[in-house]
Design an enzyme around this catalytic site. Structure first.
Site, PDB file in Angstrom:
ATOM      1  N   PHE A 132       0.908  -1.154   0.000  1.00  0.00           N
ATOM      2  CA  PHE A 132       0.000   0.000   0.000  1.00  0.00           C
ATOM      3  C   PHE A 132       0.951   1.208   0.000  1.00  0.00           C
ATOM      4  O   PHE A 132       1.458   1.598   1.044  1.00  0.00           O
ATOM      5  CB  PHE A 132      -0.871   0.049   1.242  1.00  0.00           C
ATOM      6  CG  PHE A 132      -1.920  -1.031   1.355  1.00  0.00           C
ATOM      7  CD1 PHE A 132      -1.979  -2.119   0.503  1.00  0.00           C
ATOM      8  CD2 PHE A 132      -2.876  -0.949   2.344  1.00  0.00           C
ATOM      9  CE1 PHE A 132      -2.953  -3.097   0.630  1.00  0.00           C
ATOM     10  CE2 PHE A 132      -3.859  -1.918   2.482  1.00  0.00           C
ATOM     11  CZ  PHE A 132      -3.902  -2.997   1.626  1.00  0.00           C
ATOM     12  N   PRO A 133       1.239   1.774  -1.168  1.00  0.00           N
ATOM     13  CA  PRO A 133       2.384   2.678  -1.330  1.00  0.00           C
ATOM     14  C   PRO A 133       2.190   4.094  -0.781  1.00  0.00           C
ATOM     15  O   PRO A 133       2.154   5.075  -1.517  1.00  0.00           O
ATOM     16  CB  PRO A 133       2.572   2.694  -2.850  1.00  0.00           C
ATOM     17  CG  PRO A 133       1.181   2.530  -3.382  1.00  0.00           C
ATOM     18  CD  PRO A 133       0.520   1.574  -2.435  1.00  0.00           C
ATOM     19  N   CYS A 134       2.136   4.206   0.546  1.00  0.00           N
ATOM     20  CA  CYS A 134       2.000   5.530   1.152  1.00  0.00           C
ATOM     21  C   CYS A 134       3.239   6.390   0.907  1.00  0.00           C
ATOM     22  O   CYS A 134       3.165   7.617   1.019  1.00  0.00           O
ATOM     23  CB  CYS A 134       1.686   5.418   2.642  1.00  0.00           C
ATOM     24  SG  CYS A 134       2.852   4.437   3.581  1.00  0.00           S
ATOM     25  N   HIS A 135       4.359   5.770   0.522  1.00  0.00           N
ATOM     26  CA  HIS A 135       5.558   6.547   0.190  1.00  0.00           C
ATOM     27  C   HIS A 135       5.328   7.417  -1.049  1.00  0.00           C
ATOM     28  O   HIS A 135       6.059   8.373  -1.271  1.00  0.00           O
ATOM     29  CB  HIS A 135       6.772   5.638   0.003  1.00  0.00           C
ATOM     30  CG  HIS A 135       6.638   4.626  -1.080  1.00  0.00           C
ATOM     31  ND1 HIS A 135       5.991   3.410  -0.879  1.00  0.00           N
ATOM     32  CD2 HIS A 135       7.049   4.626  -2.372  1.00  0.00           C
ATOM     33  CE1 HIS A 135       6.016   2.724  -2.008  1.00  0.00           C
ATOM     34  NE2 HIS A 135       6.660   3.429  -2.927  1.00  0.00           N
ATOM     35  N   ARG A 136       4.302   7.116  -1.833  1.00  0.00           N
ATOM     36  CA  ARG A 136       3.993   7.883  -3.039  1.00  0.00           C
ATOM     37  C   ARG A 136       3.092   9.086  -2.754  1.00  0.00           C
ATOM     38  O   ARG A 136       2.731   9.814  -3.667  1.00  0.00           O
ATOM     39  CB  ARG A 136       3.329   6.980  -4.085  1.00  0.00           C
ATOM     40  CG  ARG A 136       4.220   5.842  -4.549  1.00  0.00           C
ATOM     41  CD  ARG A 136       3.526   4.948  -5.555  1.00  0.00           C
ATOM     42  NE  ARG A 136       4.334   3.756  -5.793  1.00  0.00           N
ATOM     43  CZ  ARG A 136       3.845   2.586  -6.182  1.00  0.00           C
ATOM     44  NH1 ARG A 136       2.555   2.454  -6.424  1.00  0.00           N
ATOM     45  NH2 ARG A 136       4.641   1.551  -6.348  1.00  0.00           N
TER      46      ARG A 136
END
Length: 177
Positions: A132-136
């Site tokens: 779940f790419p919260c880094h994006r």
């Protein structure tokens, strides 16, 4: 019963959690909100979902965008679940802002407005990092703020994906550790 496993990434150790069928957690060891959805009663196990997750992580850290995902069952409110679903749609190597997610959420739910701060809270409590790419997710002006794993890891992940870093910056003061 909940189960755990570990994975050594280029950024450090990751703890994986499962209900026995699906992935329920994926955290950098020691990060903010580490194992927040993992109960006291859990045991290490070799599960198929952990092997699938390790394969996904191997593909990702190997430099490719995985074309599969392990089954997931994150624990969270309906609001958080909806935000995490939107996060999963952010394309590999691209970013979006908290405000853009809030606008999309408002549109999807037929609301007039959703607070970007509320979105930030849901993003911050993401229990399945990287997949779940919260880094994006970045601030409105390109600030790399708010990553529970730390700004250094957020920057590494974005660069690893080949994200255009022009206009992105590390804030002087951050909400991330």
């Amino acid at each position: 019963m909940q189960y755990t496993s570990h994975y050594e990434s280029p950024l450090g150790a990751l703890t994986l959690a499962s209900d026995g069928e699906a992935l329920t957690g994926l955290w950098f060891d020691g990060q903010k909100h580490f194992a927040a959805t993992l109960g006291r009663e859990h045991e290490g196990a070799a599960l198929a979902v952990f092997a699938q997750t390790a394969s996904w992580l191997d593909t990702y850290f190997g430099g490719a965008e995985p074309d599969f995902a392990p089954p997931v069952a994150p624990l969270g409110s309906d609001f958080r679940q909806a935000i995490w679903k939107i996060m999963r749609s952010i394309p590999f190597g691209q970013t979006t802002t908290y405000g853009q997610i809030a606008t999309r959420m408002a549109e999807e739910q037929g609301r007039g407005r959703v607070s970007a701060q509320a979105v930030g809270g849901a993003v911050a409590h993401n229990p399945i990092l990287i997949i779940f790419p919260c880094h994006r997710v970045v601030g409105a002006q390109g600030s790399l703020t708010g990553y529970a794993g730390g700004i250094d890891k957020k920057t590494w992940l974005l660069e690893h994906e080949g994200t255009n870093m022009d206009g992105l910056f590390c804030p002087r003061r951050s909400t991330a550790p």
